[in-house]
Design an enzyme around this catalytic site. Structure first.
Site, mmCIF file in Angstrom:
data_model
loop_
_atom_site.group_PDB
_atom_site.id
_atom_site.type_symbol
_atom_site.label_atom_id
_atom_site.label_comp_id
_atom_site.label_asym_id
_atom_site.label_seq_id
_atom_site.Cartn_x
_atom_site.Cartn_y
_atom_site.Cartn_z
ATOM 1 N N GLY A 1 4.958 10.476 -12.219
ATOM 2 C CA GLY A 1 5.595 11.591 -12.919
ATOM 3 C C GLY A 1 5.544 12.909 -12.171
ATOM 4 N N LYS B 1 -5.767 -0.740 -5.843
ATOM 5 C CA LYS B 1 -5.184 -0.030 -6.975
ATOM 6 C C LYS B 1 -4.516 -1.071 -7.861
ATOM 7 C CE LYS B 1 -1.766 3.371 -8.349
ATOM 8 N NZ LYS B 1 -0.364 3.762 -8.083
#
EC number: 2.8.1.10
Lengths: 257, 257, 257, 257
Positions: free
Chosen positions: C184, C96
């Site tokens: 988020g 990632k």
């Protein structure tokens, strides 16, 4: 404190566009009533050959600065070429860089935009890039010499307002160049909210052009932008989660007795 | 078309309050700069006995209508009593009914408010009730003779803006009396948004009173309310979900060749 | 239809992280209760030298794929170096990519991320880039061979949910690789909303790690992600602006008589 | 801790409705897959005379409690009459009070609802009133003996979710009876959000009935409600406004050397 971009000082914090109006008269009347001192136009709307464009002259005469944009450019090369053509035609080294490979949503390309800005700055342009509300990209554009950043509030033409607000807040906090919110501003209240949040200016086009009465809408945006800036300068209060208790009526009754 | 309540016509669509200011001078200066033509005050802030209140005289002299409110009243009976005291003290039959049994959030009581409004109308008052953004309650208040309805935008003092928007939209669509958004308006952009949505006016207090520069904030609200009303009258464009494709740059290149 | 990235098929659409937990036991218990089949970890949390890390073994044994991330990398070069170290240490070619020059908001860098992805793909990595919710950047990452895109929902660690929703919608509509909403996601309802909107998966870390009961919260996210996906597959109804009138009671009374 | 209303304990916090389904089979399958233990139905859908209704029997057999509602009633009198008819027909003293004089938006009437609830409680009913998200009205209903309150999330059938969130928060904080969010819940994420905020349950009808696959959607709501409740019990983290800085990669490099 007025807004300064490059060597130019603006007393109005509302920039406008020239697209989507029903006709030239309406466009000119709206821009004038808005008090805007700079309006952007795409190459398509200029008569580059004759130089006697009946769109441009009235605006320039009335003191509105023309800001060519590269709308329609799909990469840095096209944008740079467009900027150079505009420079020659309009005798200005200012350019709003818009690069959007996808014709459906007209979302800006971060990679090609940075490339174009870097080169245009090198060529002596005053460069105003239209970009996503991406805080890191904004810093990078500032570092290569962009004179301001123009992050979008929402998808262009969507009239959705400040959809990108949490990111705009970061951009405004970090930026050393003016932050001009572009795209998505669909109502005067959106423009006021952008200024209240500390944006230095907004660019409005669709919301004025497609109103039933564009000239009145231009005036509405003028007032809203002034209101938003004033509120910013007045230091707005904070959101609270309980009411501030005021003395109950019973106290008053006691006072009376 | 100006705003008319009972027999009174207002050229400003911004109503104000007198609470929470640091001092009287600031309060008066802010209300004047806001252009507000009516300001509400609770009984506690009036000198009912002497009649020589130094708060009220300057405002009245300058043409600002005083609207007594029943803030602190916990039921209809207290509100009616307060209205009658105010009528005598201020020589006005106008009253803003506020009934809130809970001192923490100051949320209005629908049952007691309806009861008070009905009785006060019978007694000849011009009644302006502060209420929840409840469409059915608004119709009922209108039916018993309220001269307007004052639904809240958000919990009082919260500065959260138009939290009750989906309900305000229904109220505005259905109402035959003016709709004045009260409570929650925390920034000029909120006020503009209320007017854009078709509200007839807003009432602002906390946001002006607690600003670092209340006088400038008053001016900001004045402009925002004017902007919002103009936008409403100009017929704002609709929210769209794709960009309107403009001709690509390649077309321009073709045109050039 | 299950989610496939590169050659790997996941039956869970919830990816997790390993940071911010009070201790290892809690981290492992939470990830297991969440049903997550892949969890990301930064190099700092690996014992690269000994290879006997007590964090990694329990997770791997239980079938949870480890996804090293390049968190802390400030440019493409650092990210590539980190990916290579991780490849060696963890014997995986998955990575990632997280590149964030600014330590305050940890916002991703679009330029360096594209550069790193391009190079890492060339080196044979399965690359999952964490990026801003920028539709054009997502297309470009897809074009250079990213196996998915991981746009942020809101500033990292903010728990604000899908602040970038209008842009995520465009990304989801346009993407040919899986779209995984990262950053988020502060509550199960946010995760459900992302899946309902058509996102292929979400990555959750902070919201699980900082809960008072992380293990229960892991389970909550598991259910919410399943719920959101089911709703997406069930074809949710559209938002409407008036109630669908049902037959009034009076009709019923008529029927009775 | 399970949810208890009057003397009845529910292990599911999802209540459902029976309207708007394409057919009975689909309705029954959806309610069963949702795990709902109580479903509301209007008088119109009952066969009051024959008592052999093929809608009701399958549901009751499967252990789903039937909750008659007074939908269509325009005032307290009609609602009370409807409750009494339902009591006789269904042999239940439970009733959901819905009073909406306006057939367009079906917004509840606060005055008539309070009146009906007071009388129905006196008559021995277990009363569940559908009302506006009005904190003071909720307290009053509780005081006259309502067994729970059912504030709306958004206009009925609108699928807009928790539009009334700031008011629901106050209601939840203040209520001594269960708070069941009714109307507006358009997606499992909305239901999860209501439970996360501390609502005791939700009532969902339209969103399930109009889905392309109502049975799957029922399951989705089941999971979402469980997820929301778990998250509430796990103590969700707070919204933050800056990222929590994690150690930069450079530190890792130092550690390595």
């Amino acid at each position: 404190m007025p807004l300064t971009i490059a060597d130019h000082t603006f007393s109005s914090r509302l920039f406008t566009g020239t697209g989507k109006y029903a006709n030239h008269q309406q466009m000119i009347a709206s821009i004038l009533s808005s008090g805007s001192e700079m309006t952007t136009l795409s190459l398509r709307r200029m008569d580059l050959k004759s130089g006697t464009d009946n769109i441009l002259k009235p605006l320039q005469k009335l003191g509105v600065k023309l800001l060519p944009n590269t709308s329609g450019a799909r990469d840095a090369k096209e944008a740079i070429y467009a900027a150079q053509l505009a420079q020659e035609a309009l005798e200005t080294n200012w350019v709003k860089v818009e690069i959007h490979p996808d014709p459906r949503y007209l979302m800006p390309d971060p990679i090609e935009t940075l490339k174009a800005v870097e080169e245009l700055v090198r060529l002596g342009f005053v460069v105003m890039p239209y970009i996503h509300a991406d805080p890191v990209l904004c810093k990078r554009l500032e570092e290569v010499g962009a004179q301001c950043v123009m992050p979008l509030g929402a998808p262009i033409g969507s009239n959705q307002g400040l959809a990108s607000k949490p990111f705009l807040d970061i951009i405004i906090e970090q930026s050393n160049v003016p932050v001009i919110v572009d795209a998505g501003i669909g109502a005067p209240s959106h423009a006021a909210a952008a200024l209240e949040a500390g944006a230095d200016a907004v660019l409005v086009n669709t919301a004025m052009a497609v109103a039933s009465h564009p000239e009145t809408m231009g005036k509405a945006f003028k007032l809203a932008v002034e209101a938003g800036r004033m509120a910013y300068e007045s230091g707005a209060g904070q959101v609270q989660h309980t009411a501030q208790a005021s003395s109950p009526f019973t106290e008053f009754l006691k006072e009376l007795s």
